[in-house]
Design a protein around this motif. Structure first.
Motif, PDB file in Angstrom:
ATOM      1  N   ALA A  21       0.875  -0.840   0.091  1.00 46.65           N
ATOM      2  CA  ALA A  21       0.035  -0.039  -0.157  1.00 46.65           C
ATOM      3  C   ALA A  21       0.375   1.230   0.190  1.00 46.65           C
ATOM      4  CB  ALA A  21      -0.733  -0.203   1.646  1.00 46.65           C
ATOM      5  N   ALA A  22       2.364   0.833   0.981  1.00 48.16           N
ATOM      6  CA  ALA A  22       2.691   2.723   0.983  1.00 48.16           C
ATOM      7  C   ALA A  22       3.378   3.151  -0.530  1.00 48.16           C
ATOM      8  CB  ALA A  22       3.463   2.365   1.594  1.00 48.16           C
ATOM      9  N   PRO A  23       3.724   3.892  -0.483  1.00 46.12           N
ATOM     10  CA  PRO A  23       4.566   4.579  -2.059  1.00 46.12           C
ATOM     11  C   PRO A  23       6.105   4.010  -1.465  1.00 46.12           C
ATOM     12  CG  PRO A  23       4.235   6.109   0.019  1.00 46.12           C
ATOM     13  CD  PRO A  23       3.803   5.186   0.238  1.00 46.12           C
ATOM     14  N   HIS A  24       6.793   4.173  -2.910  1.00 43.53           N
ATOM     15  CA  HIS A  24       8.540   3.640  -2.485  1.00 43.53           C
ATOM     16  C   HIS A  24       8.506   5.231  -1.963  1.00 43.53           C
ATOM     17  CE1 HIS A  24       8.653  -0.293  -4.619  1.00 43.53           C
ATOM     18  NE2 HIS A  24       7.452   0.667  -5.846  1.00 43.53           N
ATOM     19  N   ASN A  25      10.341   5.314  -1.676  1.00 42.24           N
ATOM     20  CA  ASN A  25      10.678   6.546  -1.077  1.00 42.24           C
ATOM     21  C   ASN A  25      10.962   7.268  -2.341  1.00 42.24           C
ATOM     22  OD1 ASN A  25      11.369   5.497   0.945  1.00 42.24           O
ATOM     23  ND2 ASN A  25      13.351   3.693   0.917  1.00 42.24           N
TER      24      ASN A  25
END
Length: 389
Positions: A283-287
């Motif tokens: 779910a979270a974005p890449h850096n």
């Protein structure tokens, strides 16, 4: 944890469950076992003492709260700065097996049990998966055993990924340890539930409240992420149905977890170079800020495993798989010998850490603890735990 450590390694919080079509079976290879069998102890923590506790937690996760839960943060592990910075080019290391244990003890109060098992106790190399009794699996389906877990740590709600696993109690869930135990406070997660087959908020096979969380003692005492796995026994499931008045809901029992979705098998000491499917709800974005996943549906990666070792005890005996999963996938299953006709295979790991090995600010590798004899000990103990009816 240093900025570079955050850039190179993060955990896969919660992995979401949606349908993915498997196109081929995944036969496992006969690779040599790279690590020794390590006997260890089991820490078992009671989450619900009674059916009244179960109902209280169920009511906490009412339809309105579940609808909002997708906006909560995926859980990630507590990594201490002293554990060092992971390397983008993992080094080699030799495992150091712990000594043989010969006693069975109890400690930690009425809700905590710690047991130890002799090193030479006979341990099966595999536990067979089980088909659901209440439905016939369709060819080409994704595993409905996989779903999301929701829980509370402190004053915040979190979520992760997990899977049903075949067991003696017919009600067992496998996930990452950091998805059931807070290393920062040294306490188990609260209000823990599992929703198999989760897809965009749907709960097609019921909701299952956790009864006990069972972990390797080294994760609890040492914060050792080589043991970042947990087996949670759960109560029989329920679903919310409309009540007699507008806007009200009632609990409707749906039976055991395995009866509804079946259970994945378990494999230990299988070595590396195994063709593997990893499932989860990234779910979270890449850096770099890009966000290819929304955590609403199940995703998978496929490939062959290899060793994954990092310095300073962050991960010493892990296995790795090329995969761009981001946070949200933690706890999702790694399956070998996967059969798309039944959507079943053998659990050979769980999503634990994500890695940016080429330091381009995008994750390209995921790692899992390596399952050994003491993993089976934790699993076997968990399967003996039965929730009160």
């Amino acid at each position: 944890m240093s900025p570079r450590a955050r850039r190179l390694a993060t955990t896969l919080g919660a992995l979401v469950a949606a349908c993915v079509t498997a196109t081929s079976a995944l036969p496992g290879s006969a690779a040599a076992t790279p690590f020794e069998s390590v006997p260890g102890s089991v820490t078992s923590l009671i989450l619900t003492k009674s059916s009244a506790d179960m109902k209280r937690i169920a009511e906490y996760w009412n339809p309105a709260r579940l609808k909002q839960a997708q906006d909560n943060n995926p859980a990630t592990p507590e990594v201490k700065p002293s554990e060092g910075t992971p390397s983008s080019a993992p080094t080699s290391a030799s495992p150091t097996p712990s000594g043989e244990a010969t006693a069975t003890t109890a400690s930690g109060g009425e809700n905590t049990t710690t047991t130890t098992t002799p090193a030479k106790t006979a341990t099966p190399q595999a536990v067979r998966p089980t088909l659901p009794k209440k439905r016939q699996p369709a060819t080409g389906t994704s595993p409905i055993t996989v779903g999301k877990v929701f829980f509370r740590i402190g004053d915040k709600d979190y979520w992760c990924s997990a899977s049903s696993i075949a067991s003696a109690n017919d009600n067992l869930v496998a996930t990452a340890a950091h998805c059931a135990y807070d290393a920062k406070t040294g306490r188990p997660a609260e209000y823990w539930i599992f929703i198999p087959g989760y897809d965009r908020g749907a709960t097609p096979y019921g909701i299952y409240v956790g009864h006990s969380v069972n972990l390797h003692e080294r994760f609890v005492s040492w914060g050792d992420y080589d043991y970042d796995y947990a087996f949670i026994s759960v109560h029989g499931g329920f679903r919310w149905k409309p009540g007699k008045t507008a806007g009200s809901y009632q609990m409707e029992a749906v039976g055991s977890l395995e009866d509804n979705v079946g259970g994945q098998g378990l494999a230990i000491r299988r070595g590396t170079n195994l063709l593997t499917y990893a499932f989860g709800y990234p779910a979270a974005p890449h850096n770099d800020g890009s966000r290819p996943y929304d955590g609403q549906s199940l995703k998978y990666c496929g490939g062959r495993t290899r060793k994954q070792i990092a310095p300073a005890r962050l991960v010493e005996h892990g296995i790795a798989l090329k995969c761009p999963f981001t946070a949200g996938a933690s706890g999702g299953p790694w399956l070998v010998d996967y059969d798309p006709k039944t959507a079943l295979g053998y659990l050979n790991g769980v999503n634990s850490f994500a890695w940016d090995t080429d330091v381009d600010r995008k994750y390209d590798l995921i790692s899992s603890p390596y399952f050994i004899a003491s993993t089976y000990v934790v699993y076997h103990w968990a399967g003996s735990q039965r929730a009160p009816s």
